[in-house]
Design an enzyme around this catalytic site. Structure first.
Site, mmCIF file in Angstrom:
data_model
loop_
_atom_site.group_PDB
_atom_site.id
_atom_site.type_symbol
_atom_site.label_atom_id
_atom_site.label_comp_id
_atom_site.label_asym_id
_atom_site.label_seq_id
_atom_site.Cartn_x
_atom_site.Cartn_y
_atom_site.Cartn_z
ATOM 1 N N PRO A 20 0.848 -1.196 0.000
ATOM 2 C CA PRO A 20 0.000 0.000 0.000
ATOM 3 C C PRO A 20 0.880 1.241 0.000
ATOM 4 C CG PRO A 20 -0.089 -1.122 2.144
ATOM 5 C CD PRO A 20 0.730 -1.982 1.244
ATOM 6 N N MET A 21 0.562 2.183 -0.869
ATOM 7 C CA MET A 21 1.293 3.459 -0.870
ATOM 8 C C MET A 21 0.298 4.593 -1.086
ATOM 9 S SD MET A 21 4.955 2.947 -2.776
ATOM 10 C CE MET A 21 4.435 1.817 -4.047
ATOM 11 N N GLN A 74 -6.575 -1.276 2.755
ATOM 12 C CA GLN A 74 -5.864 -0.900 3.976
ATOM 13 C C GLN A 74 -6.567 0.272 4.649
ATOM 14 O OE1 GLN A 74 -2.127 1.293 4.538
ATOM 15 N NE2 GLN A 74 -1.312 -0.583 5.443
ATOM 16 N N CYS A 104 2.202 3.772 9.534
ATOM 17 C CA CYS A 104 2.425 5.099 8.938
ATOM 18 C C CYS A 104 3.095 6.020 9.971
ATOM 19 C CB CYS A 104 1.107 5.708 8.455
ATOM 20 S SG CYS A 104 1.378 7.351 7.757
ATOM 21 N N LYS A 143 -0.155 -4.217 9.236
ATOM 22 C CA LYS A 143 1.194 -3.838 8.774
ATOM 23 C C LYS A 143 1.816 -2.973 9.867
ATOM 24 C CE LYS A 143 3.594 -2.110 4.611
ATOM 25 N NZ LYS A 143 3.871 -0.681 4.816
ATOM 26 N N GLY A 205 10.565 -3.318 2.925
ATOM 27 C CA GLY A 205 11.698 -2.448 3.224
ATOM 28 C C GLY A 205 12.908 -2.727 2.369
ATOM 29 N N ARG A 229 8.703 1.410 -2.895
ATOM 30 C CA ARG A 229 9.386 2.424 -3.707
ATOM 31 C C ARG A 229 10.055 1.836 -4.937
ATOM 32 N NH1 ARG A 229 12.904 5.051 0.850
ATOM 33 N NH2 ARG A 229 12.855 2.861 1.471
HETATM 34 C C1 LIG Z 1 4.944 7.416 -1.043
HETATM 35 C C2 LIG Z 1 4.735 6.309 -0.051
HETATM 36 C C3 LIG Z 1 3.480 6.093 0.477
HETATM 37 C C4 LIG Z 1 3.278 5.079 1.408
HETATM 38 N N1 LIG Z 1 2.023 4.846 1.878
HETATM 39 C C5 LIG Z 1 1.787 3.787 2.676
HETATM 40 C C6 LIG Z 1 0.465 3.441 3.050
HETATM 41 O O1 LIG Z 1 -0.523 4.068 2.647
HETATM 42 N N2 LIG Z 1 0.314 2.370 3.870
HETATM 43 C C7 LIG Z 1 1.374 1.624 4.326
HETATM 44 O O2 LIG Z 1 1.183 0.659 5.064
HETATM 45 N N3 LIG Z 1 2.627 1.921 3.969
HETATM 46 C C8 LIG Z 1 2.856 2.969 3.145
HETATM 47 N N4 LIG Z 1 4.126 3.224 2.726
HETATM 48 C C9 LIG Z 1 5.229 2.346 3.172
HETATM 49 C C10 LIG Z 1 5.474 1.229 2.142
HETATM 50 O O3 LIG Z 1 4.370 0.380 2.004
HETATM 51 C C11 LIG Z 1 6.717 0.390 2.542
HETATM 52 O O4 LIG Z 1 6.452 -0.286 3.746
HETATM 53 C C12 LIG Z 1 7.966 1.254 2.715
HETATM 54 O O5 LIG Z 1 8.114 2.147 1.632
HETATM 55 C C13 LIG Z 1 9.227 0.391 2.827
HETATM 56 O O6 LIG Z 1 9.456 -0.325 1.649
HETATM 57 P P1 LIG Z 1 10.574 0.118 0.552
HETATM 58 O O7 LIG Z 1 11.834 0.489 1.343
HETATM 59 O O8 LIG Z 1 10.747 -1.118 -0.290
HETATM 60 O O9 LIG Z 1 10.019 1.297 -0.156
HETATM 61 C C14 LIG Z 1 4.359 4.260 1.825
HETATM 62 C C15 LIG Z 1 5.621 4.492 1.285
HETATM 63 C C16 LIG Z 1 5.818 5.483 0.360
HETATM 64 C C17 LIG Z 1 7.190 5.691 -0.215
#
Ligand SMILES: Cc1cc2nc3c(=O)[nH]c(=O)nc-3n(C[C@H](O)[C@H](O)[C@H](O)COP(=O)(O)O)c2cc1C
Length: 330
Positions: A20-21, A74, A104, A143, A205, A229
């Site tokens: 989720p992002m 989510q 978050c 999460k 992560g 990301r």
């Molecule tokens: C722009 C952005 C928005 C995000 N929004 C959410 C979200 O809505 N819900 C959530 O559980 N995590 C959110 N995350 C966290 C990601 O799901 C993930 O756990 C985090 O980026 C770590 O993974 P990565 O290092 O591979 O990016 C967000 C991350 C980014 C970069």
């Protein structure tokens, strides 16, 4: 309405999941990842208060279309009763998996007791999950982060409590709230969680390549991995990962000509669903990501600001080339 019958079984089979992002994992982005083989995705986080107040924009985040890979919603919130009310709405809409956001780190979220603030109030988090588990016929997952700060790392204990109250899976982004996105995700913690619970564990992560996926599976023994990301401006990462594990040649990143086709397809998905104005606004950040590390992005984006409509957008893309890692408009 959703992409799968039993989301937990599907999750264990698919293993590579779009995380989720917020502001990112909307319908067009999900469809782009589906095109490249991602078959399991979440909505962006949806605030339960927005749904309770009938906020139209918040409601639209629950939308789906045929061919969507949407597999779970989510929710972010702070109150068990409210969660239950909204959980019933989600169940009625056909969702079979509700993920609770306890990760978050944003100030505006945690100051209201939501997101990773729930890592400091495990009793409340457990109450939210147990109320949903007891009253709904859907899977409840959570999460989490590693903890609030480095002095209060409690993800292993939290995961055990959540398993005890009936959570179906745990997603773990092993950074603290204080860390935000800085430093490295500590997947030693993911490994500890995996060893401490029987329910599926999804690692999140620092997943930017197929090698990262291999390393995290190898280190932690987790059941699935979230790509976050790593998919920004690179929806093809899902195909890149499956090709790696199937021993096929790596064909990514695609040549810039192909990337322009992908960008246009992404734009059209927005335009078809929401019209050109929204498409232009929402594509801005995606374009920045698609253009990657090439120089001269700001100049090109100034030109982008001037265009209107998909025909003009196509012409704009046609004029852009990469020369020695620099974008040029011809
Ligand atoms: C722009 C952005 C928005 C995000 N929004 C959410 C979200 O809505 N819900 C959530 O559980 N995590 C959110 N995350 C966290 C990601 O799901 C993930 O756990 C985090 O980026 C770590 O993974 P990565 O290092 O591979 O990016 C967000 C991350 C980014 C970069």
């Amino acid at each position: 309405m959703l992409a799968c019958d039993d989301p937990i079984e599907t999750l264990k089979k698919k293993r590579i999941i779009l995380a989720p992002m917020s502001g990112i994992t909307d319908i067009p982005f999900r469809l782009m990842t589906k095109k490249f083989g991602c078959e399991f995705a979440f909505t962006e986080m949806i605030d339960i208060n927005g749904l309770l107040h009938n906020n139209r924009r918040t409601f639209s985040m629950m939308d789906t279309v045929p061919g969507d890979n949407l597999s779970g919603i989510q929710l972010v919130g702070e109150d068990a009763e409210k969660f239950l009310h909204v959980g019933k709405m989600c169940e009625d809409k056909g969702f079979k998996l509700i993920d609770i956001n306890a990760g978050c780190p944003a100030r505006k979220v945690v100051k209201c007791g939501k997101g990773s603030a729930l890592m400091k109030d495990v009793k409340k988090l457990a109450k939210i999950v147990s109320m949903l588990v007891e009253n709904l016929n859907v899977h409840i997952t959570v999460k989490i982060r590693s903890g609030w700060d480095e002095k209060s790392i409690n993800c292993v204990e939290v995961a055990k409590v959540l398993e005890d109250v009936g959570a179906s899976a745990i997603g773990i982004h092993p950074r603290t709230q204080n860390q935000m996105y800085k430093g490295k995700a500590d997947h030693e913690l993911t490994k500890k969680i995996k060893r401490s619970v029987k329910i599926p564990v999804i690692a999140s992560g620092n997943i930017f390549s197929a090698e990262d996926v291999e390393d995290v599976f190898g280190l932690t023994g987790c059941d699935a991995i979230f790509v976050a990301r790593g998919a920004l401006g690179r929806p093809w990462i899902f195909d890149e990962i499956s090709r790696y594990f199937e021993g096929q040649e790596n064909i990514y990143p695609p040549p810039f000509k192909k990337i322009k086709e992908i960008i246009f397809e992404h734009y059209l998905l927005y335009a078809d669903l929401y019209g050109d104005n929204v498409a232009k606004r929402r594509m801005y950040k995606h374009l920045m990501w698609y253009f990657g590390k090439n120089k001269n992005k700001n100049e090109v984006m100034k030109e982008y600001q001037k265009i209107e409509g998909s025909g003009k957008f196509k012409k704009f893309l046609k004029k852009i080339f990469v020369e020695e890692r620099r974008l040029v408009i011809q």
